[in-house]
Structures are given as C-alpha cells and as structure tokens.
Enzyme design. Structure first.
Site, PDB file in Angstrom:
ATOM      1  N   ARG A   1       0.839  -1.206   0.000  1.00  0.00           N
ATOM      2  CA  ARG A   1       0.000   0.000   0.000  1.00  0.00           C
ATOM      3  C   ARG A   1       0.872   1.254   0.000  1.00  0.00           C
ATOM      4  O   ARG A   1       0.544   2.251  -0.643  1.00  0.00           O
ATOM      5  CB  ARG A   1      -0.939  -0.017   1.204  1.00  0.00           C
ATOM      6  CG  ARG A   1      -2.013  -1.089   1.121  1.00  0.00           C
ATOM      7  CD  ARG A   1      -2.836  -1.156   2.388  1.00  0.00           C
ATOM      8  NE  ARG A   1      -3.619   0.062   2.605  1.00  0.00           N
ATOM      9  CZ  ARG A   1      -4.346   0.302   3.687  1.00  0.00           C
ATOM     10  NH1 ARG A   1      -4.376  -0.592   4.680  1.00  0.00           N
ATOM     11  NH2 ARG A   1      -5.032   1.427   3.808  1.00  0.00           N
TER      12      ARG A   1
ATOM     13  N   CYS B   1      -1.558   5.991   8.801  1.00  0.00           N
ATOM     14  CA  CYS B   1      -1.835   4.633   8.320  1.00  0.00           C
ATOM     15  C   CYS B   1      -3.012   4.715   7.357  1.00  0.00           C
ATOM     16  O   CYS B   1      -3.043   5.598   6.504  1.00  0.00           O
ATOM     17  CB  CYS B   1      -2.098   3.679   9.483  1.00  0.00           C
ATOM     18  SG  CYS B   1      -3.466   4.145  10.548  1.00  0.00           S
TER      19      CYS B   1
END
Length: 284
Positions: free
Chosen positions: A182, A242
């Site tokens: 990611r 995050c």
C-alpha cells in the site's frame, strides 16, 4: 489513589496481579478490517479477560466526520469514555485479540490525547493471555459510569492542513504504518476512491514489524534500531499515519517505548490524504 503505570505497556503477569484493583478498568478494543471476516463483538462475547468491557472504536469516533475513526470533539469523547467507566482517577489497560497490537493502541492514544495518562496496552493482548492459559470469561458486564475531565493535547493530533504544511516544508518526519504494498502503491487501497502510494518524504514502518512473532512488542533498544534502519530520528518530531488512524497508533506506542517524546497522529491518515485531488502522492 490507583497505582501509576510505569510504562505504556504492561505484561500479562502485571495485569493478572492487579486484575482486582478497584480502580482498574480493562477494555477489549478489538477492531478489524472488513476483509478479515472477524466480528470483534461476537469474539468478545465468547471469551474475554474477566471483568473486561468491550470498547467499540467506531462508537467512540465522530460519526459526523467524512472519514472513518475521526477523533470526536473532546467533550463528546470525554462523555463517551466516562460512560464506559473511565474517570479521572481510573487505571486503564486496553487490549485486542489480533496478536499484533492492531487496534488497542488506538484507544490508548485517544485516552492519552484527552489528557488521561494512567493508561497502558496489554503486551500481546488476549492472544498472549490465552496462550498462558489465564482465565477468560463469556460474562458481559459493565463499569459504573464515571466523570472524565477532558484536557485535549493538541500537540498529539494533526489534520489535513497540518500535513500539507509538513509535506511542503519538511518540518516533521512522517512514518507510514501501512503494508509495503500500500505504501508503494502496488497494492490497491481497501477503500474506493483512495489513491495508492505515500506522502513525499514518508518513512515506512509497518505496524506488524514492531512486534515479535508471538505478538509481544520489541524492547526499547530493538525498537530504536528498527526506527533508525527506517531512517527515523526518534529525537525529532514525528507524525504517524496509516489507513484510518488505527495501526499508526501501534507505531506511536512503539515510538513511546523507544523513547520518542514528540509524536503525533495524522487522524485522517491515508484515507483522507489519498482521496484528495491535489495532495502529492509518491509511488514505487
């Protein structure tokens, strides 16, 4: 007065020895991505640490915000924490059932950011507790509501505009706790409309890389070495990010244990940053 927690993390042995402390409140703050196929409430109803109460991170968040898990207004959050039984003189231990410190650090961070510092995370969580064959219970209980006086520490929180300034001016380090895929943009984001990649200049420290294979947190020396390897100076200001502000708190917990003292959370995290049309994104 309740005992003061010496560190931001406590062992299963410590909790077992203090489980009947009158001022202690224990919370299961388990939360999982939908892709995990797990229901934390159902798991809690099956087995939890005796006397613990389930703390729903979604129910504690600002339900009017456009992004998940946004920190609620201090007075609102204080009221909700008080309803759970957390008061000004309460000793709080939080845990989750992930085996990796996945979501419990988020509740730890919320409570600390609201000015209550007598809070810690159970090292290894319920997985460690059960591995040691300590008692669990299916009984659902609740704590008596208490008064929580909020004292919001704005230095521990960052919004989108603060992050724009950080990225453009380099005034703080950014640590991204998402997976490497990611972070690089090679792995699709789990939410529609969110671009892959990372903020310019961000350092990558996956939340699962700060724990042993058994889910226990690395010691301070090992954590410092891991942050150094990632190019992070723990003596300089750091903001963690995050996906939605959950696992970044696991990195903040690790930074706290490592000795970092100037840390903050980008609350909107990548879901907010990656969904903007004008925020710079780096891939690869």
């Amino acid at each position: 007065m309740p005992p003061v927690l010496p560190t931001p993390i406590v062992s299963t042995a410590w909790l077992a020895a203090h489980l009947h402390e009158p001022s202690l409140r224990v919370f299961d703050a388990s939360w999982y991505l939908p892709s995990a196929g797990r229901n934390p409430r159902e798991e809690f109803a099956t087995a939890h640490i005796p006397g613990a109460v389930y703390a729903d991170l979604d129910a504690l968040a600002d339900e009017t915000a456009p992004f998940p898990h946004t920190l609620a207004a201090p007075d609102v959050l204080a009221q909700r924490l008080g309803a759970l039984g957390i008061g000004d003189d309460t000793l709080v231990v939080v845990y989750d059932n992930s085996g990796q410190h996945f979501s419990a650090p988020r509740l730890w961070w919320m409570i600390k950011t609201l000015g209550h510092h007598n809070v810690a995370v159970l090292d290894g969580g319920l997985v460690a507790w059960q591995r040691e064959q300590r008692p669990v219970s299916p009984s659902i209980t609740s704590y008596t509501p208490a008064h929580f006086t909020p004292s919001f520490d704005a230095s521990r929180w960052r919004d989108l505009e603060a992050m724009r300034a950080t990225v453009s001016g380099g005034r703080e380090q950014v640590v991204d706790a998402r997976s490497l895929g990611r972070f690089s943009g090679s792995e699709a984001e789990p939410r529609a409309g969110v671009r892959g990649g990372h903020m310019p200049g961000a350092h990558h420290v996956h939340y699962a890389s700060v724990v042993h294979s058994d889910g226990s947190l690395f010691g301070a020396d090992d954590l410092r070495a891991r942050f150094i390897d990632a190019g992070v100076d723990i003596n300089a200001p750091i903001t963690a990010s995050c996906g939605t502000g959950i696992t970044a708190c696991a990195v903040l917990l690790a930074l706290d244990v490592a000795g970092a003292r100037h840390t903050a959370l980008y609350d909107g995290s990548w879901t907010e940053w990656g969904s903007q049309s004008d925020t710079p994104v780096i891939t690869g």
